[in-house]
Design an enzyme around this catalytic site. Structure first.
Site, mmCIF file in Angstrom:
data_model
loop_
_atom_site.group_PDB
_atom_site.id
_atom_site.type_symbol
_atom_site.label_atom_id
_atom_site.label_comp_id
_atom_site.label_asym_id
_atom_site.label_seq_id
_atom_site.Cartn_x
_atom_site.Cartn_y
_atom_site.Cartn_z
ATOM 1 N N VAL A 198 0.760 -1.088 -0.070
ATOM 2 C CA VAL A 198 0.221 0.149 0.259
ATOM 3 C C VAL A 198 0.979 1.622 -0.266
ATOM 4 O O VAL A 198 0.745 2.437 -0.709
ATOM 5 C CB VAL A 198 -0.604 0.075 1.191
ATOM 6 C CG1 VAL A 198 -1.636 1.457 1.543
ATOM 7 C CG2 VAL A 198 -2.466 -1.151 0.774
ATOM 8 N N GLU A 199 2.647 1.343 0.674
ATOM 9 C CA GLU A 199 2.829 2.209 0.604
ATOM 10 C C GLU A 199 3.206 2.543 -0.720
ATOM 11 O O GLU A 199 3.526 3.928 -1.212
ATOM 12 C CB GLU A 199 3.620 2.525 2.123
ATOM 13 C CG GLU A 199 2.987 1.734 3.919
ATOM 14 C CD GLU A 199 3.086 3.667 3.917
ATOM 15 O OE1 GLU A 199 2.970 4.399 3.376
ATOM 16 O OE2 GLU A 199 2.191 3.836 4.767
ATOM 17 N N SER A 200 4.098 2.012 -0.789
ATOM 18 C CA SER A 200 5.072 2.092 -1.673
ATOM 19 C C SER A 200 4.627 1.590 -3.499
ATOM 20 O O SER A 200 5.481 0.977 -4.682
ATOM 21 C CB SER A 200 6.078 2.111 -1.434
ATOM 22 O OG SER A 200 6.728 0.592 -0.613
#
Length: 134
Positions: free
Chosen positions: A29-31
């Site tokens: 989700v972050e990167s």
């Protein structure tokens, strides 16, 4: 010359006794696993750690998947130990532990969506349950 993101994330999950697939869901989700990602807020690397958090965790290169995954795993493990709830730990990873008030996911427009996305990605990593009756 960096290590595979998936391999170092799995190693960090084991080392910090995280639920299998949870840190991987956060990195997704972050990167989306992109090593050299920098957000508009300045968060860096696969785990999207803010510069101050990275320094606090002793990470000298937030773009090194091994260092970043180790730090992100340690940070997530701290949140799980503090809040003893996966959803709250994920919220604290995103918004900071001080944002968790009354054991609720902060309603700031971003964190609720973030928690939903991470939990959805995490759910995809869990084994399918099958019925024993039949």
């Amino acid at each position: 010359g960096h290590a595979s993101v998936d391999a170092v994330v799995a190693r960090a999950e084991r080392k910090h006794r995280l639920p299998r697939g949870l840190l991987a869901a956060i990195v997704e989700v972050e990167s989306n696993g992109r090593i050299h990602r920098i957000s508009s807020a300045g968060a860096m690397g696969p785990g999207q750690l803010m510069p101050g958090t990275a320094r606090m965790l002793g990470i000298s290169d937030p773009f090194d998947p091994a260092q970043a995954s180790e730090g992100a795993g340690r940070y997530l493990a701290t949140q799980l130990a503090t809040f003893r709830d996966v959803r709250l730990a994920v919220a604290a990873y995103n918004a900071g532990p001080g944002s968790i008030v009354s054991r609720q996911v902060p309603r700031n427009g971003e964190t609720e969506t973030y928690v939903r996305k991470v939990m959805s990605a995490y759910d995809r990593t869990l084994p399918t349950h099958t019925s024993l009756t039949g």
